[in-house]
Motif scaffolding. Structure first.
Motif, mmCIF file in Angstrom:
data_model
loop_
_atom_site.group_PDB
_atom_site.id
_atom_site.type_symbol
_atom_site.label_atom_id
_atom_site.label_comp_id
_atom_site.label_asym_id
_atom_site.label_seq_id
_atom_site.Cartn_x
_atom_site.Cartn_y
_atom_site.Cartn_z
ATOM 1 N N TRP A 25 0.835 -1.201 0.000
ATOM 2 C CA TRP A 25 0.000 0.000 0.000
ATOM 3 C C TRP A 25 0.873 1.255 0.000
ATOM 4 C CZ3 TRP A 25 -5.320 0.369 -0.283
ATOM 5 C CH2 TRP A 25 -5.866 1.637 -0.052
ATOM 6 N N THR A 26 1.911 1.248 0.833
ATOM 7 C CA THR A 26 2.810 2.395 0.927
ATOM 8 C C THR A 26 3.566 2.608 -0.376
ATOM 9 O OG1 THR A 26 3.083 2.065 3.305
ATOM 10 C CG2 THR A 26 4.783 3.354 2.196
ATOM 11 N N LEU A 27 3.951 1.530 -1.044
ATOM 12 C CA LEU A 27 4.712 1.664 -2.284
ATOM 13 C C LEU A 27 3.891 2.379 -3.359
ATOM 14 C CD1 LEU A 27 7.396 1.106 -3.634
ATOM 15 C CD2 LEU A 27 6.552 -1.171 -4.262
ATOM 16 N N TYR A 28 2.598 2.116 -3.404
ATOM 17 C CA TYR A 28 1.747 2.870 -4.326
ATOM 18 C C TYR A 28 1.803 4.365 -4.005
ATOM 19 C CZ TYR A 28 -0.670 -1.139 -6.503
ATOM 20 O OH TYR A 28 -0.985 -2.269 -7.224
ATOM 21 N N ASP A 29 1.757 4.705 -2.713
ATOM 22 C CA ASP A 29 1.872 6.117 -2.332
ATOM 23 C C ASP A 29 3.192 6.714 -2.807
ATOM 24 O OD1 ASP A 29 -0.579 6.520 -1.100
ATOM 25 O OD2 ASP A 29 0.136 6.004 0.898
ATOM 26 N N ASP A 30 4.279 5.958 -2.637
ATOM 27 C CA ASP A 30 5.603 6.466 -3.001
ATOM 28 C C ASP A 30 5.716 6.710 -4.504
ATOM 29 O OD1 ASP A 30 6.155 6.203 -0.349
ATOM 30 O OD2 ASP A 30 7.669 4.634 -0.575
ATOM 31 N N VAL A 31 5.298 5.728 -5.299
ATOM 32 C CA VAL A 31 5.357 5.901 -6.748
ATOM 33 C C VAL A 31 4.429 7.041 -7.165
ATOM 34 C CG1 VAL A 31 4.954 4.818 -8.984
ATOM 35 C CG2 VAL A 31 5.962 3.488 -7.127
ATOM 36 N N GLY A 32 3.261 7.121 -6.544
ATOM 37 C CA GLY A 32 2.331 8.192 -6.865
ATOM 38 C C GLY A 32 2.899 9.566 -6.583
ATOM 39 N N THR A 33 3.652 9.695 -5.491
ATOM 40 C CA THR A 33 4.276 10.977 -5.166
ATOM 41 C C THR A 33 5.271 11.372 -6.250
ATOM 42 O OG1 THR A 33 3.993 10.697 -2.783
ATOM 43 C CG2 THR A 33 5.726 12.185 -3.499
ATOM 44 N N LEU A 34 6.099 10.436 -6.694
ATOM 45 C CA LEU A 34 7.080 10.727 -7.741
ATOM 46 C C LEU A 34 6.387 11.066 -9.063
ATOM 47 C CD1 LEU A 34 9.715 7.992 -6.899
ATOM 48 C CD2 LEU A 34 9.893 10.446 -6.473
ATOM 49 N N VAL A 35 5.264 10.397 -9.349
ATOM 50 C CA VAL A 35 4.514 10.725 -10.564
ATOM 51 C C VAL A 35 3.965 12.145 -10.468
ATOM 52 C CG1 VAL A 35 2.446 10.181 -11.910
ATOM 53 C CG2 VAL A 35 3.939 8.334 -11.122
ATOM 54 N N GLN A 36 3.422 12.510 -9.319
ATOM 55 C CA GLN A 36 2.892 13.863 -9.146
ATOM 56 C C GLN A 36 3.988 14.922 -9.260
ATOM 57 O OE1 GLN A 36 0.980 12.872 -5.378
ATOM 58 N NE2 GLN A 36 -0.949 13.606 -6.216
#
Length: 207
Positions: A25-36
């Motif tokens: 779940w956290t990894l999705y947040d991390d990748v999402g932050t870099l995408v943003q």
């Protein structure tokens, strides 16, 4: 609270599926932050003859947003797949006990450094309301901060790019074993590799 801490270990109380699910779940947040952050991390005004024409790269950045939205839509189902896994199956892939703790510690070390670098060079902001995990067994890590601004000195940006790439790569040790048991995570793996490749290529060109 940092993800990898003594209270975290006590919270999961021998439930490796919940621990691995929280990592995912956290990894999705991390990748999402870099995408943003893609337009800050891959600025359009790079100078120097070593940089190639940007048309293809700009298209990559444009399509990355909607592609990520499609991948993110699989997060809840992927995590629910993980929570249904038998601990013995997780153990057969090195996703329990000290092996899991080592893999998560390696990932978290890079994650902590990336968070510190971003906080040092920008101002934090949460861009959107956090999505709630599908189960109370899931305990995500604190999000990596979203930056309103990044230092406009490229030498200052390079360690952020390198650390982001390394952090994503270190997650692979656990993630690539996990997707053999919960194949919905394949889409996350593919997009994550494209992001980390872009971070690495740009960092190399800043040398």
């Amino acid at each position: 609270m940092p993800y990898f801490s003594d209270p975290r270990r006590e919270y999961f109380n021998g439930d490796p599926a919940a621990e691995v699910g929280s990592f995912a779940w956290t990894l999705y947040d991390d990748v999402g932050t870099l995408v943003q952050m893609r337009f800050e991390l891959f600025p359009g005004d790079l100078e120097g003859a070593d940089f190639p024409p940007r048309q293809g790269f700009d298209e990559f950045l444009e399509f990355l947003g909607p592609a990520w939205d499609a991948v993110l839509s699989t997060r809840e189902e992927f995590v629910l797949q993980i929570l249904e896994l038998d601990p013995l199956r997780l153990g057969s892939y090195g996703l329990t006990g000290p092996e899991l703790a080592l893999k998560l510690a390696s990932w978290q070390a890079s994650r902590d450094l990336l968070t510190e670098l971003l906080r040092r060079f920008g101002e934090g902001e949460e861009p959107q309301e956090e999505e709630r995990p599908p189960s109370s067994r899931i305990r995500p890590a604190e999000r990596i901060p979203w930056m309103q601004r990044i230092a406009n000195r490229f030498p200052a940006l390079r360690p952020i790019l390198i650390t982001g790439k390394v952090g994503l790569e270190r997650a692979d040790v656990a993630l690539e074993s996990l997707v053999k048991l919960a194949p919905l995570g394949d889409r996350l793996v593919e997009l994550k590799k494209m992001v980390e490749s872009g971070l690495g290529e740009l960092a190399d060109r800043m040398e």
